[in-house]
Design a protein around this motif. Structure first.
Motif, PDB file in Angstrom:
ATOM      1  N   ASP A 110       5.090   8.420 -18.390  1.00 43.20           N
ATOM      2  CA  ASP A 110       6.110   9.296 -17.866  1.00 43.20           C
ATOM      3  C   ASP A 110       7.251   8.396 -17.246  1.00 43.20           C
ATOM      4  O   ASP A 110       8.444   8.843 -17.412  1.00 43.20           O
ATOM      5  CB  ASP A 110       5.541  10.065 -16.591  1.00 43.20           C
ATOM      6  N   LEU A 111       7.039   7.319 -16.878  1.00 43.51           N
ATOM      7  CA  LEU A 111       8.057   6.458 -16.210  1.00 43.51           C
ATOM      8  C   LEU A 111       9.076   6.061 -17.314  1.00 43.51           C
ATOM      9  O   LEU A 111      10.423   6.078 -17.519  1.00 43.51           O
ATOM     10  CB  LEU A 111       7.649   5.236 -15.579  1.00 43.51           C
ATOM     11  N   ILE A 112       8.617   5.504 -18.390  1.00 43.81           N
ATOM     12  CA  ILE A 112       9.149   4.843 -19.602  1.00 43.81           C
ATOM     13  C   ILE A 112       9.819   6.331 -20.308  1.00 43.81           C
ATOM     14  O   ILE A 112      11.175   6.203 -20.788  1.00 43.81           O
ATOM     15  CB  ILE A 112       8.027   4.708 -20.754  1.00 43.81           C
ATOM     16  N   ASP A 113       9.159   7.429 -20.239  1.00 40.68           N
ATOM     17  CA  ASP A 113      10.042   8.614 -20.991  1.00 40.68           C
ATOM     18  C   ASP A 113      11.219   8.966 -19.935  1.00 40.68           C
ATOM     19  O   ASP A 113      12.186   9.530 -20.396  1.00 40.68           O
ATOM     20  CB  ASP A 113       8.986   9.831 -21.202  1.00 40.68           C
ATOM     21  N   GLU A 114      11.011   8.880 -18.931  1.00 36.36           N
ATOM     22  CA  GLU A 114      12.029   8.983 -17.880  1.00 36.36           C
ATOM     23  C   GLU A 114      13.354   8.196 -18.084  1.00 36.36           C
ATOM     24  O   GLU A 114      14.488   8.695 -18.281  1.00 36.36           O
ATOM     25  CB  GLU A 114      11.525   8.997 -16.421  1.00 36.36           C
TER      26      GLU A 114
ATOM     27  N   ASN B 172      14.078   6.590 -21.050  1.00 31.13           N
ATOM     28  CA  ASN B 172      14.510   6.622 -22.437  1.00 31.13           C
ATOM     29  C   ASN B 172      15.376   8.184 -22.091  1.00 31.13           C
ATOM     30  O   ASN B 172      16.303   8.153 -23.087  1.00 31.13           O
ATOM     31  CB  ASN B 172      13.498   6.730 -23.217  1.00 31.13           C
ATOM     32  N   LYS B 173      14.956   9.098 -21.399  1.00 29.70           N
ATOM     33  CA  LYS B 173      15.615  10.293 -21.352  1.00 29.70           C
ATOM     34  C   LYS B 173      17.018  10.155 -20.871  1.00 29.70           C
ATOM     35  O   LYS B 173      18.018  10.823 -21.407  1.00 29.70           O
ATOM     36  CB  LYS B 173      14.738  11.138 -19.962  1.00 29.70           C
ATOM     37  N   TYR B 174      17.462   8.841 -20.258  1.00 25.51           N
ATOM     38  CA  TYR B 174      18.878   8.679 -19.744  1.00 25.51           C
ATOM     39  C   TYR B 174      19.329   7.539 -20.592  1.00 25.51           C
ATOM     40  O   TYR B 174      20.383   6.903 -20.196  1.00 25.51           O
ATOM     41  CB  TYR B 174      18.877   8.305 -18.346  1.00 25.51           C
ATOM     42  N   ASN B 175      18.886   7.314 -21.808  1.00 27.83           N
ATOM     43  CA  ASN B 175      19.220   6.050 -22.527  1.00 27.83           C
ATOM     44  C   ASN B 175      19.137   4.832 -21.793  1.00 27.83           C
ATOM     45  O   ASN B 175      20.025   3.927 -21.949  1.00 27.83           O
ATOM     46  CB  ASN B 175      20.421   6.385 -22.955  1.00 27.83           C
ATOM     47  N   ILE B 176      17.925   4.547 -21.045  1.00 23.66           N
ATOM     48  CA  ILE B 176      17.978   3.247 -20.086  1.00 23.66           C
ATOM     49  C   ILE B 176      16.795   2.542 -20.851  1.00 23.66           C
ATOM     50  O   ILE B 176      15.619   3.020 -21.190  1.00 23.66           O
ATOM     51  CB  ILE B 176      17.430   3.550 -18.858  1.00 23.66           C
ATOM     52  N   GLU B 177      17.038   1.406 -21.543  1.00 22.02           N
ATOM     53  CA  GLU B 177      16.178   0.595 -21.967  1.00 22.02           C
ATOM     54  C   GLU B 177      15.322  -0.055 -20.818  1.00 22.02           C
ATOM     55  O   GLU B 177      15.467  -0.661 -20.136  1.00 22.02           O
ATOM     56  CB  GLU B 177      17.003  -0.632 -22.759  1.00 22.02           C
ATOM     57  N   PRO B 178      13.753   0.232 -21.202  1.00 24.04           N
ATOM     58  CA  PRO B 178      12.889  -0.225 -20.219  1.00 24.04           C
ATOM     59  C   PRO B 178      12.926  -1.866 -20.575  1.00 24.04           C
ATOM     60  O   PRO B 178      12.778  -2.248 -21.764  1.00 24.04           O
ATOM     61  CB  PRO B 178      11.827   0.307 -20.698  1.00 24.04           C
ATOM     62  N   LEU B 179      12.701  -2.750 -19.567  1.00 18.78           N
ATOM     63  CA  LEU B 179      12.258  -4.080 -19.881  1.00 18.78           C
ATOM     64  C   LEU B 179      11.066  -4.402 -18.669  1.00 18.78           C
ATOM     65  O   LEU B 179      11.299  -4.180 -17.770  1.00 18.78           O
ATOM     66  CB  LEU B 179      13.622  -4.907 -19.220  1.00 18.78           C
ATOM     67  N   ILE B 180       9.929  -4.744 -19.450  1.00 20.14           N
ATOM     68  CA  ILE B 180       8.622  -4.684 -18.774  1.00 20.14           C
ATOM     69  C   ILE B 180       8.052  -5.899 -18.523  1.00 20.14           C
ATOM     70  O   ILE B 180       7.987  -6.520 -19.638  1.00 20.14           O
ATOM     71  CB  ILE B 180       7.534  -3.472 -19.436  1.00 20.14           C
ATOM     72  N   THR B 181       7.710  -6.306 -17.256  1.00 19.48           N
ATOM     73  CA  THR B 181       6.986  -7.544 -16.755  1.00 19.48           C
ATOM     74  C   THR B 181       5.478  -7.080 -17.150  1.00 19.48           C
ATOM     75  O   THR B 181       5.082  -6.255 -16.305  1.00 19.48           O
ATOM     76  CB  THR B 181       7.518  -7.904 -15.623  1.00 19.48           C
TER      77      THR B 181
ATOM     78  N   HIS C  44       0.831  -1.147   0.156  1.00 20.51           N
ATOM     79  CA  HIS C  44       0.055   0.138   0.075  1.00 20.51           C
ATOM     80  C   HIS C  44       0.838   1.240  -0.018  1.00 20.51           C
ATOM     81  O   HIS C  44       0.412   2.288  -0.767  1.00 20.51           O
ATOM     82  CB  HIS C  44      -0.747  -0.028   1.095  1.00 20.51           C
ATOM     83  N   VAL C  45       1.951   1.207   0.589  1.00 22.69           N
ATOM     84  CA  VAL C  45       2.970   2.365   0.727  1.00 22.69           C
ATOM     85  C   VAL C  45       4.170   2.128   0.033  1.00 22.69           C
ATOM     86  O   VAL C  45       4.698   2.971  -0.635  1.00 22.69           O
ATOM     87  CB  VAL C  45       3.071   2.720   2.031  1.00 22.69           C
ATOM     88  N   ALA C  46       4.817   0.887   0.355  1.00 22.48           N
ATOM     89  CA  ALA C  46       6.056   0.213  -0.207  1.00 22.48           C
ATOM     90  C   ALA C  46       7.035   1.503  -0.167  1.00 22.48           C
ATOM     91  O   ALA C  46       7.383   1.808   1.141  1.00 22.48           O
ATOM     92  CB  ALA C  46       5.807  -0.196  -1.669  1.00 22.48           C
ATOM     93  N   ILE C  47       7.820   2.104  -1.192  1.00 12.30           N
ATOM     94  CA  ILE C  47       8.751   2.901  -0.949  1.00 12.30           C
ATOM     95  C   ILE C  47       8.507   4.116  -1.675  1.00 12.30           C
ATOM     96  O   ILE C  47       9.187   5.066  -2.007  1.00 12.30           O
ATOM     97  CB  ILE C  47      10.306   2.420  -1.322  1.00 12.30           C
ATOM     98  N   ASP C  48       7.236   4.263  -2.175  1.00 13.21           N
ATOM     99  CA  ASP C  48       6.671   5.608  -2.587  1.00 13.21           C
ATOM    100  C   ASP C  48       7.242   5.987  -3.933  1.00 13.21           C
ATOM    101  O   ASP C  48       7.442   7.070  -4.346  1.00 13.21           O
ATOM    102  CB  ASP C  48       6.666   6.559  -1.803  1.00 13.21           C
ATOM    103  N   HIS C  49       7.512   4.943  -4.612  1.00 20.67           N
ATOM    104  CA  HIS C  49       8.240   5.167  -6.093  1.00 20.67           C
ATOM    105  C   HIS C  49       7.120   5.805  -6.773  1.00 20.67           C
ATOM    106  O   HIS C  49       7.496   6.656  -7.660  1.00 20.67           O
ATOM    107  CB  HIS C  49       8.572   3.706  -6.525  1.00 20.67           C
ATOM    108  N   TYR C  50       6.005   5.662  -6.729  1.00 14.62           N
ATOM    109  CA  TYR C  50       5.040   6.323  -7.529  1.00 14.62           C
ATOM    110  C   TYR C  50       5.104   7.865  -7.598  1.00 14.62           C
ATOM    111  O   TYR C  50       4.837   8.282  -8.738  1.00 14.62           O
ATOM    112  CB  TYR C  50       3.287   5.949  -7.157  1.00 14.62           C
ATOM    113  N   HIS C  51       5.514   8.292  -6.552  1.00 15.90           N
ATOM    114  CA  HIS C  51       5.751   9.680  -6.451  1.00 15.90           C
ATOM    115  C   HIS C  51       7.106  10.128  -6.494  1.00 15.90           C
ATOM    116  O   HIS C  51       7.395  11.391  -6.526  1.00 15.90           O
ATOM    117  CB  HIS C  51       5.225  10.250  -5.079  1.00 15.90           C
ATOM    118  N   ARG C  52       8.001   9.191  -6.574  1.00 16.75           N
ATOM    119  CA  ARG C  52       9.462   9.537  -6.511  1.00 16.75           C
ATOM    120  C   ARG C  52      10.280   8.908  -7.721  1.00 16.75           C
ATOM    121  O   ARG C  52      11.383   8.718  -7.558  1.00 16.75           O
ATOM    122  CB  ARG C  52      10.039   9.141  -5.216  1.00 16.75           C
ATOM    123  N   TYR C  53       9.623   8.334  -8.758  1.00 14.39           N
ATOM    124  CA  TYR C  53      10.217   7.706  -9.725  1.00 14.39           C
ATOM    125  C   TYR C  53      11.180   8.590 -10.515  1.00 14.39           C
ATOM    126  O   TYR C  53      12.204   8.042 -10.918  1.00 14.39           O
ATOM    127  CB  TYR C  53       9.114   7.296 -10.933  1.00 14.39           C
ATOM    128  N   LYS C  54      10.993   9.952 -10.601  1.00 10.78           N
ATOM    129  CA  LYS C  54      12.120  10.821 -11.283  1.00 10.78           C
ATOM    130  C   LYS C  54      13.481  10.572 -10.663  1.00 10.78           C
ATOM    131  O   LYS C  54      14.427  10.615 -10.925  1.00 10.78           O
ATOM    132  CB  LYS C  54      11.827  11.998 -11.617  1.00 10.78           C
TER     133      LYS C  54
END
Length: 490
Positions: A111-115, A117-126, A59-69
């Motif tokens: 937004d997460l995927i764009d972030e 790609n902004k750093y040239n990090i390849e998304p690998l999505i499950t 329910h809270v985890a590490i709050d990545h939803y608001h801190r992903y950037k």
């Protein structure tokens, strides 16, 4: 010995273990959202009805939803080439039954995927990492009902179409072979025997192997259809499977132990990947199903779907190994969603998971010999108690030693001829443990100030391993020596 040019270094997480925001912006309830916290000594529980005053870590985890950037920026600082994460199905279709997707959920992953790609990090999505909508669990017992295949395909098609051109690598189901065990019924397949009363996480009530393996068959079909449709939507997609690889040895030279170990490997380590990589059920399952009174119902066309929907590459988690024996004088040890017989030649982690780097080299050779397709190790890491030193930094040299030894063995496997294309160590940032539901079992290069008593401000801090892994990536795995953090203190 060296890793190939363009090797994909990075880290891995799961939505339910780091995002939090479990009911924000239209998100629905997933199977992980009804799972309580626990510890190494006390099992988590599934509670279909939320209990007041009970702790639910997702329910809270590490709050990545608001801190992903902030988090992606830290991954970029380490030099990640790839970041494995999952899309939470219930952010896109809150119950699974909606006709239209939740736009706010789609926008978040945009937004997460764009972030990345902004750093040239390849998304690998499950697509599904223990995040089946709970409404589907209640109505259909997850994938036990064939109707769930269509619901999954609606979801998969939606995200494939939304993110084509921005994402290349996909995985269908996380640790799909966990479904061969009772504990994997709820998590991997959505098969919860009792959807009205609480049950233990490790020993779900009313487990029915026939129902579970039928659900596994439906999951195979859903995975194969996703591969087929994904390739139609974007021919550049590379879509893989994801397995628990639990290297297993016979404890003794006793031929009975050899046969027992072979049988164990057939069911645990090879069955699901044989279906997903080779496109057909292996012949050894005929006897297993017969001896366990399991009758799999297949519809006309299923065989062709499995054949045509085999995956493009193989991925696995690897944390530990076990032994198998027919003898009584054995010591039992814990592991990733399962247990087994202890190996007297190995040491164990704080949670009793035996550490076996050479077992990774052995496994990679076995996998590649069997399937002859590209491989990624998409989970590997050490869960441990981390404490800050006098200088305020976590000096997790024990984690560095663990990772170093496993990377060395991956390098040996590459030299052996294995087509290893990537490595995403697990929990690149501290998150909630899937097996025990606690913060105390930390894996990350990044320390998150959040604790099991509810305290903490979620602030992020670099551990010593952060700087070490940065150097590993910079040198493409050539320099695995320790780092001097004297001038890098907080």
């Amino acid at each position: 010995m060296s890793f190939p040019k363009g090797f994909l270094w990075g880290g891995a997480t799961a939505a339910n273990q780091l995002e939090g925001a479990w009911n924000e912006d239209g998100k629905g309830v997933s199977i992980s959202d009804i799972s309580t916290g626990g510890s190494a000594k006390q099992s988590k529980r599934f509670t279909p009805v939320f209990e007041e005053g009970t702790y639910y870590p997702s329910h809270v985890a590490i709050d990545h939803y608001h801190r992903y950037k902030e988090d992606i920026k830290l991954f970029a600082e380490m030099g990640f080439k790839v970041y494995r994460f999952s899309i939470n199905w219930t952010r896109i279709y809150p119950t699974g039954f909606e006709d239209e997707p939740n736009e706010k959920g789609l926008a978040f992953y945009d937004d997460l995927i764009d972030e990345c790609n902004k750093y040239n990090i390849e998304p690998l999505i499950t697509l599904c990492h223990y995040e089946i909508p709970f409404e589907i669990v209640k109505k259909y017992k997850g994938f036990a009902s064939r109707e769930t295949i269509d619901l999954f395909m609606k979801y998969a098609t939606t995200v494939f179409e939304r993110y084509k051109g921005k994402v290349k690598y996909w995985l269908t189901f996380n640790e799909i072979n966990n479904g061969t065990n009772p504990v994997g019924g709820p998590l991997a397949l959505g098969v919860l025997g009792d959807t009205e009363n609480a049950s233990e996480f490790i020993h779900p009530v009313n487990d029915d192997p026939e129902v579970r393996f039928q659900a596994l068959h439906h999951t195979f079909v859903a995975s194969a259809l996703a591969v087929i449709i994904g390739h139609q939507i974007d021919p550049n997609f590379k879509i893989g499977c994801m397995q628990i690889m639990a290297t297993s040895y016979a404890l003794t030279p006793d031929p009975k132990d050899q046969i027992l170990n072979q049988q164990h490997n057939h069911i645990m380590n090879w069955f699901c990947s044989d279906v997903q990589c080779r496109g057909a059920y292996p012949r050894y399952m005929n006897r297993y199903f017969k001896e366990h009174n399991i009758n799999i119902k297949m519809l006309p066309g299923d065989t062709e779907i499995l054949r045509d929907g085999h995956v493009d590459f193989y991925t696995c988690s690897y944390y530990m190994s076990f032994c198998q024996t027919t003898h009584d004088n054995r010591e039992e040890v814990a592991g990733n969603m399962m247990g087994g017989t202890a190996n007297p030649y190995l040491k164990a982690s704080d949670w009793g998971w035996q550490i076996d780097p050479i077992g990774l080299r052995y496994a990679l050779n076995e996998i590649y010999d069997r399937y002859q397709m590209p491989i990624m190790v998409v989970e590997n890491g050490l869960g441990a108690y981390d404490e800050k030193g006098e200088d305020g930094m976590v000096h997790d040299t024990y984690r560095i030693d663990y990772l170093r030894q496993h990377i060395e063995q991956m390098k040996e496997a590459v030299e052996d001829g294995v087509d290893l294309i990537g490595y995403t160590s697990w929990g690149c940032i501290d998150l909630v443990s899937a097996s025990t539901g606690e913060y105390a079992k930390r894996y990350g290069y990044i320390y998150v100030n959040k604790f099991d008593d509810g305290s903490g401000d979620f602030s992020r801090e670099r551990k010593e391993s952060f700087y070490w892994y940065k150097k590993v990536i910079e040198t493409n795995g050539e320099d695995l020596t320790d780092v001097d953090t004297t001038d890098l203190r907080p």
